[in-house]
Every structure is written in C-alpha cells, then in structure tokens.
Design a protein around this motif. Structure first.
Motif, short mmCIF file in Angstrom:
data_model
loop_
_atom_site.label_atom_id
_atom_site.label_comp_id
_atom_site.label_asym_id
_atom_site.label_seq_id
_atom_site.Cartn_x
_atom_site.Cartn_y
_atom_site.Cartn_z
N GLU A 91 0.81 -1.22 0.00
CA GLU A 91 0.00 0.00 0.00
C GLU A 91 0.85 1.28 0.00
OE1 GLU A 91 -3.98 -1.60 2.30
OE2 GLU A 91 -2.17 -1.27 3.48
N VAL A 92 2.16 1.13 -0.02
CA VAL A 92 3.05 2.29 -0.02
C VAL A 92 3.08 2.93 -1.41
CG1 VAL A 92 5.40 3.12 0.33
CG2 VAL A 92 4.50 1.30 1.78
N LEU A 93 2.83 4.22 -1.47
CA LEU A 93 2.95 4.97 -2.73
C LEU A 93 4.35 5.53 -2.90
CD1 LEU A 93 -0.38 7.03 -2.70
CD2 LEU A 93 0.10 4.90 -3.91
N GLY A 94 4.94 5.96 -1.80
CA GLY A 94 6.26 6.57 -1.89
C GLY A 94 6.62 7.29 -0.60
N GLN A 95 7.66 8.07 -0.70
CA GLN A 95 8.20 8.77 0.47
C GLN A 95 8.26 10.27 0.16
OE1 GLN A 95 11.93 7.06 1.82
NE2 GLN A 95 12.63 9.06 2.51
N LEU A 96 7.97 11.08 1.16
CA LEU A 96 8.09 12.53 1.03
C LEU A 96 9.43 12.98 1.58
CD1 LEU A 96 4.50 13.53 2.23
CD2 LEU A 96 5.33 13.44 -0.12
N ASP A 97 9.72 14.26 1.43
CA ASP A 97 10.98 14.81 1.95
C ASP A 97 11.07 14.63 3.46
OD1 ASP A 97 11.67 15.71 -0.57
OD2 ASP A 97 11.02 17.77 -0.22
N ASP A 98 12.25 14.28 3.94
CA ASP A 98 12.51 14.34 5.38
C ASP A 98 12.36 15.79 5.82
OD1 ASP A 98 13.15 11.65 5.35
OD2 ASP A 98 15.31 11.96 5.49
N ILE A 99 11.92 15.99 7.05
CA ILE A 99 11.77 17.35 7.57
C ILE A 99 12.36 17.41 8.97
CG2 ILE A 99 9.42 16.86 8.33
CD1 ILE A 99 8.79 19.81 7.78
#
Length: 195
Positions: A91-99
């Motif tokens: 179900e993972v679409l992807g990863q966003l920027d670390d913040i």
C-alpha cells in the motif's frame, strides 16, 4: 488508481537528512477514496504535559526503535500501535521529503520521515488513548481551498510567531510540521490530481 498515484512518486529523490542527523521518527500519510475526492487521515494527539506536540493535529507515527527493520517498518508499526490500522508494503505509494523537527522556531537534532500509503479496504480504528485522542479523515479539497487558509499564533517562551495553517473545523488547526508535510504531499499530487 493506485498505479497513477505511484507514478507521481516514481523517479523522485526525496530529501534525505540521515547523513546529518542520526535520530528520526517516521509517520504514515494515509490516503483513501476516489481520485477526484481523495481524503487524508490525521490524528489529534492526546493531551499530555510531557508531549511537546500535545493536542496537535498530526500523522500516526513515532520514533524508530533499534528492533525496527527499516524506517518504513517504523511507520507501519507505529501506525498499528497508535490507531490500529495494519498497513502493508503493497500500500506504499512513496516517500516525502525528510523534515527536521523544530520547537518554537529552533531546529531540533532529529527529523521526521513521512511515507505515503493508499488504502482501499475496510478497517477498524483502535486508538491508543495514551497517544491519540482522535483519528479522522479530511478531503484534500478542504485542505486546498483558500477559504480554509489561516494563520496560527504561536506564543511561547517569549517567542511570538504567526505561522501558516489550515482550519479543520476543530479547536486546533493544521499547522507546524504536519502542515509542512501536507504541503509537500499536495506538491507531489498536484500534477495529475485535481483538488
């Protein structure tokens, strides 16, 4: 639907802060619904005097433990512990920027790594009352409407800030790190998803 969403995250190189910061937490940004009416899942954190983000709007998640196999595993484990949703790698679409985490405008020595999931199934919510007061869905159309844009006045420890925020028809708006993660998500979705 899922293929189209995954394509929005392909060939992306999310900002990686692991080279400069050792400690981190992982959160799950969960989407559901049809492409023209996507919703995003938020939590409202429990009121706790020892929690620097007490009562705020956030995403389910928490700090990486040494027994976690990966950062993704941390996001999945913490989501199950906090709200009872058992997410899967499929179900993972992807990863966003670390913040980088911050408090009262001061950068802290750890970062947040957000993973985006899309779920198309029924599930039950089981809140951990020590961590979470509520889990709720919010349409992306609400988040992108200029009518709901506002500011949040942060006044603490002799620091006064007016920060961008979004009203959610709750006592607390979406602001801070969760606001920034949400904006990063919307930037990824914007090319093909109409709000």
């Amino acid at each position: 639907m899922i293929k189209e969403l995954i394509q929005l995250f392909e060939n992306q190189n999310p900002l990686d802060l692991s080279q400069s910061l050792d400690r981190y937490a992982c959160v799950a940004v969960i989407l559901r619904g049809p492409q023209d009416d996507l919703q995003i899942g938020f939590i409202q954190r429990a009121i706790r005097p020892d929690d620097r983000w007490s009562g705020q709007i956030a995403f389910p998640g928490g700090k990486k433990e040494e027994w976690d196999k990966s950062a993704l595993h941390t996001a999945i484990r913490e989501t199950q512990e906090e709200v009872g949703i058992i997410l899967t790698q499929e179900e993972v679409l992807g990863q966003l920027d670390d913040i980088q985490a911050r408090k009262a405008g001061t950068m802290l020595d750890f970062f947040i790594r957000p993973y985006v999931f899309y779920i198309d199934r029924d599930f039950e919510i089981h809140l951990d009352p020590n961590e979470v007061a509520d889990f709720f869905w919010m349409p992306l159309k609400h988040l992108t409407s200029p009518a709901h844009a506002t500011t949040y006045g942060f006044n603490k420890e002799q620091i006064n800030l007016e920060l961008p925020a979004i009203t959610l028809n709750r006592d607390v708006p979406l602001w801070g790190l969760s606001y920034m993660i949400t904006q990063n998500l919307l930037k990824h979705l914007n090319p093909r998803i109409s709000f």
